[in-house]
Design a protein around this motif. Structure first.
Motif, PDB file in Angstrom:
ATOM      1  N   UNK A  39      75.437  79.859  11.314  1.00 34.21           N
ATOM      2  CA  UNK A  39      76.635  79.491  10.563  1.00 34.21           C
ATOM      3  C   UNK A  39      77.331  78.292  11.211  1.00 34.21           C
ATOM      4  N   UNK A  40      77.354  78.271  12.549  1.00 30.75           N
ATOM      5  CA  UNK A  40      77.972  77.152  13.262  1.00 30.75           C
ATOM      6  C   UNK A  40      77.218  75.849  12.988  1.00 30.75           C
ATOM      7  N   UNK A  41      75.893  75.907  13.000  1.00 28.86           N
ATOM      8  CA  UNK A  41      75.095  74.711  12.716  1.00 28.86           C
ATOM      9  C   UNK A  41      75.309  74.199  11.301  1.00 28.86           C
ATOM     10  N   UNK A  42      75.419  75.129  10.356  1.00 26.30           N
ATOM     11  CA  UNK A  42      75.694  74.735   8.963  1.00 26.30           C
ATOM     12  C   UNK A  42      77.034  74.024   8.861  1.00 26.30           C
ATOM     13  N   UNK A  43      78.045  74.556   9.573  1.00 32.15           N
ATOM     14  CA  UNK A  43      79.370  73.923   9.524  1.00 32.15           C
ATOM     15  C   UNK A  43      79.355  72.570  10.224  1.00 32.15           C
ATOM     16  N   UNK A  44      78.599  72.474  11.335  1.00 37.45           N
ATOM     17  CA  UNK A  44      78.462  71.180  12.019  1.00 37.45           C
ATOM     18  C   UNK A  44      77.879  70.139  11.065  1.00 37.45           C
ATOM     19  N   UNK A  45      76.866  70.570  10.320  1.00 34.86           N
ATOM     20  CA  UNK A  45      76.213  69.646   9.376  1.00 34.86           C
ATOM     21  C   UNK A  45      77.173  69.177   8.304  1.00 34.86           C
ATOM     22  N   UNK A  46      77.978  70.136   7.796  1.00 32.02           N
ATOM     23  CA  UNK A  46      78.925  69.769   6.739  1.00 32.02           C
ATOM     24  C   UNK A  46      80.015  68.831   7.256  1.00 32.02           C
ATOM     25  N   UNK A  47      80.331  68.936   8.551  1.00 33.99           N
ATOM     26  CA  UNK A  47      81.358  68.069   9.144  1.00 33.99           C
ATOM     27  C   UNK A  47      80.784  66.750   9.655  1.00 33.99           C
ATOM     28  N   UNK A  48      79.455  66.679   9.721  1.00 33.23           N
ATOM     29  CA  UNK A  48      78.819  65.482  10.237  1.00 33.23           C
ATOM     30  C   UNK A  48      78.865  65.410  11.747  1.00 33.23           C
ATOM     31  N   UNK A  49      78.888  66.560  12.395  1.00 31.00           N
ATOM     32  CA  UNK A  49      78.966  66.591  13.856  1.00 31.00           C
ATOM     33  C   UNK A  49      77.586  66.378  14.468  1.00 31.00           C
ATOM     34  N   UNK A  50      77.552  65.645  15.585  1.00 30.57           N
ATOM     35  CA  UNK A  50      76.277  65.326  16.231  1.00 30.57           C
ATOM     36  C   UNK A  50      75.896  66.324  17.318  1.00 30.57           C
ATOM     37  N   UNK A  51      76.890  67.053  17.821  1.00 31.87           N
ATOM     38  CA  UNK A  51      76.632  67.964  18.931  1.00 31.87           C
ATOM     39  C   UNK A  51      77.624  69.124  18.874  1.00 31.87           C
ATOM     40  N   UNK A  52      77.134  70.322  19.249  1.00 23.84           N
ATOM     41  CA  UNK A  52      78.010  71.488  19.236  1.00 23.84           C
ATOM     42  C   UNK A  52      77.929  72.261  20.544  1.00 23.84           C
ATOM     43  N   UNK A  53      79.063  72.874  20.917  1.00 20.61           N
ATOM     44  CA  UNK A  53      79.143  73.723  22.109  1.00 20.61           C
ATOM     45  C   UNK A  53      79.755  75.064  21.701  1.00 20.61           C
ATOM     46  N   UNK A  54      79.054  76.135  22.003  1.00 21.97           N
ATOM     47  CA  UNK A  54      79.564  77.470  21.702  1.00 21.97           C
ATOM     48  C   UNK A  54      79.776  78.222  23.022  1.00 21.97           C
ATOM     49  N   UNK A  55      81.018  78.640  23.276  1.00 25.37           N
ATOM     50  CA  UNK A  55      81.356  79.379  24.492  1.00 25.37           C
ATOM     51  C   UNK A  55      81.654  80.835  24.130  1.00 25.37           C
ATOM     52  N   UNK A  56      81.095  81.744  24.907  1.00 24.74           N
ATOM     53  CA  UNK A  56      81.326  83.178  24.648  1.00 24.74           C
ATOM     54  C   UNK A  56      81.571  83.923  25.953  1.00 24.74           C
ATOM     55  N   UNK A  57      82.630  84.731  25.964  1.00 24.15           N
ATOM     56  CA  UNK A  57      82.936  85.536  27.149  1.00 24.15           C
ATOM     57  C   UNK A  57      82.004  86.733  27.278  1.00 24.15           C
ATOM     58  N   UNK A  58      81.285  87.058  26.203  1.00 28.65           N
ATOM     59  CA  UNK A  58      80.394  88.222  26.230  1.00 28.65           C
ATOM     60  C   UNK A  58      78.925  87.847  26.105  1.00 28.65           C
ATOM     61  N   UNK A  59      78.634  86.557  26.135  1.00 33.55           N
ATOM     62  CA  UNK A  59      77.249  86.109  26.108  1.00 33.55           C
ATOM     63  C   UNK A  59      76.669  86.007  24.709  1.00 33.55           C
ATOM     64  N   UNK A  60      75.350  85.773  24.653  1.00 31.69           N
ATOM     65  CA  UNK A  60      74.644  85.588  23.393  1.00 31.69           C
ATOM     66  C   UNK A  60      73.402  86.476  23.375  1.00 31.69           C
ATOM     67  N   UNK A  61      73.026  86.916  22.193  1.00 31.68           N
ATOM     68  CA  UNK A  61      71.819  87.742  22.064  1.00 31.68           C
ATOM     69  C   UNK A  61      70.583  86.872  22.313  1.00 31.68           C
ATOM     70  N   UNK A  62      69.463  87.516  22.584  1.00 30.49           N
ATOM     71  CA  UNK A  62      68.221  86.779  22.819  1.00 30.49           C
ATOM     72  C   UNK A  62      67.781  86.006  21.585  1.00 30.49           C
ATOM     73  N   UNK A  63      68.009  86.594  20.399  1.00 31.15           N
ATOM     74  CA  UNK A  63      67.632  85.892  19.162  1.00 31.15           C
ATOM     75  C   UNK A  63      68.477  84.638  18.976  1.00 31.15           C
ATOM     76  N   UNK A  64      69.747  84.714  19.383  1.00 32.96           N
ATOM     77  CA  UNK A  64      70.625  83.545  19.290  1.00 32.96           C
ATOM     78  C   UNK A  64      70.138  82.443  20.228  1.00 32.96           C
ATOM     79  N   UNK A  65      69.735  82.825  21.444  1.00 30.66           N
ATOM     80  CA  UNK A  65      69.255  81.830  22.416  1.00 30.66           C
ATOM     81  C   UNK A  65      67.977  81.169  21.934  1.00 30.66           C
TER      82      UNK A  65
END
Length: 452
Positions: A401-427
């Motif tokens: 979902x974040x990548x889709x929104x980046x695309x719609x905004x025309x963003x070239x790079x994204x950073x996602x920070x999480x205090x609880x980490x990311x699942x293996x599928x997300x990585x």
């Protein structure tokens, strides 16, 4: 010679007296025990029965009424000892009727958690009284407690067949149908049970579970409210009531229910209390009341170290007290949180923040690098940043979902920070894509760098 005759005569009289006392007077005394029992004179009965047994250990009528007196005095374990003697030795008849004896014996065995022995007596009762639905119902309940649901279902169905108005049997059948995910039949049986006896409040507990699984939260909440009138399922009903509010994200209402459920267990010994504390901690965690969540996890861990993921939760949050930046990030208000995220972007990323929006999961920002000379030009290199403070690891759905929104905004790079980490599928999904996943360690670093 006269003296010898007198001695012999005295011996004969003494022997006769002994047999008269043993065979006539003592049984007569035992015959008084039922009368003492009916009069409620249990202390007198216990004393008399013990005297009889001390002189005649095979007086099973005395053992029987001694056991009954112990039941009246709430001395169940002593009663079982006396009833066991009767069960193993007595000849049942008019003095001790077998059916009432076995009903009472099975009942006290269950109180002392001797399910196997209780079941033997209830099975005998199904032979002695094959038309009595209650005997089959009791057998079904014990099999159910032993997780032998297929056998239990057969006995419950037999009870319902023999007594078409046996509301509890229909409720139990409904529960077993629910466990096998046969929800339509489960609800049908529960409805029959409640139609037969609207005051069978425990049946509302099962109805609530069915409605909850069907996502009818409003109906489930009403059912669990009614179920709370039954003391046996009251705590479980309160917990389920709270879980419905938690599913609806009404965390304040949910936490009040879980607090009630915890307080209901004065001795803190019911297994259900652990679940109430766990769900309460989950509410506190989502409400950013981390200190209170930790209190509940610690209480659970003290009682059961292997309960769910409590150990990992405590490990995850153990450095909160030492790390004020992370603690503020997790516990501050929404307004303060947005400022922390904005400051982190400005000081750590050297971004000129263009937008900063509060989201249910955290905060989303866009900006351009102030070090880039083109940042004031028309064609800006837009960067996309998200800060999550959700208690669960972020999965690949969020990354997509974040990548889709980046695309719609025309963003070239994204950073996602999480205090609880990311699942293996997300990585795995983020690999070779223009988005960087930063877990707690990197988050702590940029918060410290920014002094946020």
């Amino acid at each position: 010679m006269v003296i010898i005759l007198i001695i012999v005569l005295c011996a004969i009289v003494a022997t006769a007296a002994f047999f008269i006392i043993k065979n006539i007077l003592l049984p007569t005394k035992a015959d008084v025990l039922p009368k003492l029992y009916k009069q409620g004179k249990t202390q007198h009965l216990i004393k008399s029965a013990k005297q009889i047994i001390s002189k005649d250990s095979k007086n099973y009528l005395a053992h029987y009424y001694l056991g009954k007196a112990y039941i009246k005095e709430n001395k169940t374990e002593l009663a079982i000892l006396e009833f066991k003697i009767v069960n193993e030795n007595a000849l049942f008849g008019t003095e001790i009727e077998e059916i009432p004896f076995r009903q009472e014996y099975a009942s006290i065995l269950l109180k002392c958690n001797q399910q196997g022995e209780a079941l033997k007596n209830y099975l005998l009762l199904t032979k002695l009284e094959p038309r009595n639905a209650e005997n089959y119902f009791n057998c079904g309940q014990i099999y159910e407690q032993q997780n032998r649901y297929d056998v239990a279902l057969g006995f419950m169905q037999k009870a319902a067949f023999l007594d078409k108005k046996h509301a509890k049997a229909h409720a139990e059948i409904g529960l077993m149908m629910y466990r096998t995910k046969n929800y339509s039949e489960a609800k049908k049986e529960i409805d029959i049970s409640l139609r037969l006896n609207p005051e069978n409040y425990s049946a509302y507990y099962y109805l609530g579970k069915i409605l909850k699984d069907a996502k009818d939260l409003q109906g489930a909440i009403k059912a669990f409210e009614k179920a709370q009138r039954d003391p046996e399922v009251k705590q479980k009903s309160i917990i389920e009531h709270g879980s419905c509010y938690m599913m609806a994200n009404r965390l304040d209402n949910a936490s009040l229910d879980f607090i009630r459920a915890v307080e209901l267990d004065k001795n803190n010994e019911n297994p259900e209390t652990l679940y109430a504390r766990y769900f309460l901690a989950t509410c506190y965690e989502k409400m950013r009341k981390i200190d209170k969540a930790i209190e509940q996890w610690e209480a659970i861990y003290k009682q059961n170290k292997g309960f769910r993921d409590v150990g990992s939760k405590l490990s995850e949050y153990k450095d909160l007290q030492a790390n004020d930046y992370l603690k503020d990030y997790l516990t501050c208000s929404n307004e303060e949180f947005m400022e922390i995220c904005k400051m982190a972007c400005e000081k750590s990323f050297k971004l000129q923040v263009l937008s900063c929006d509060l989201k249910k999961w955290g905060c989303q920002l866009t900006g351009v690098d102030k070090r880039d000379e083109s940042w004031m030009s028309v064609r800006k290199q837009l960067l996309f940043v998200r800060f999550y403070r959700e208690p669960e690891p972020i999965d690949d759905t969020e990354v997509r979902q974040a990548l889709d929104e980046m695309k719609s905004l025309g963003s070239v790079k994204g950073f996602l920070f999480s205090s609880s980490g990311f699942s293996n599928t997300a990585k795995r999904f983020a690999d070779n894509r223009p988005v960087e996943l930063a877990e707690k360690q990197k988050l702590e670093a940029i918060l410290a760098q920014a002094g946020a």
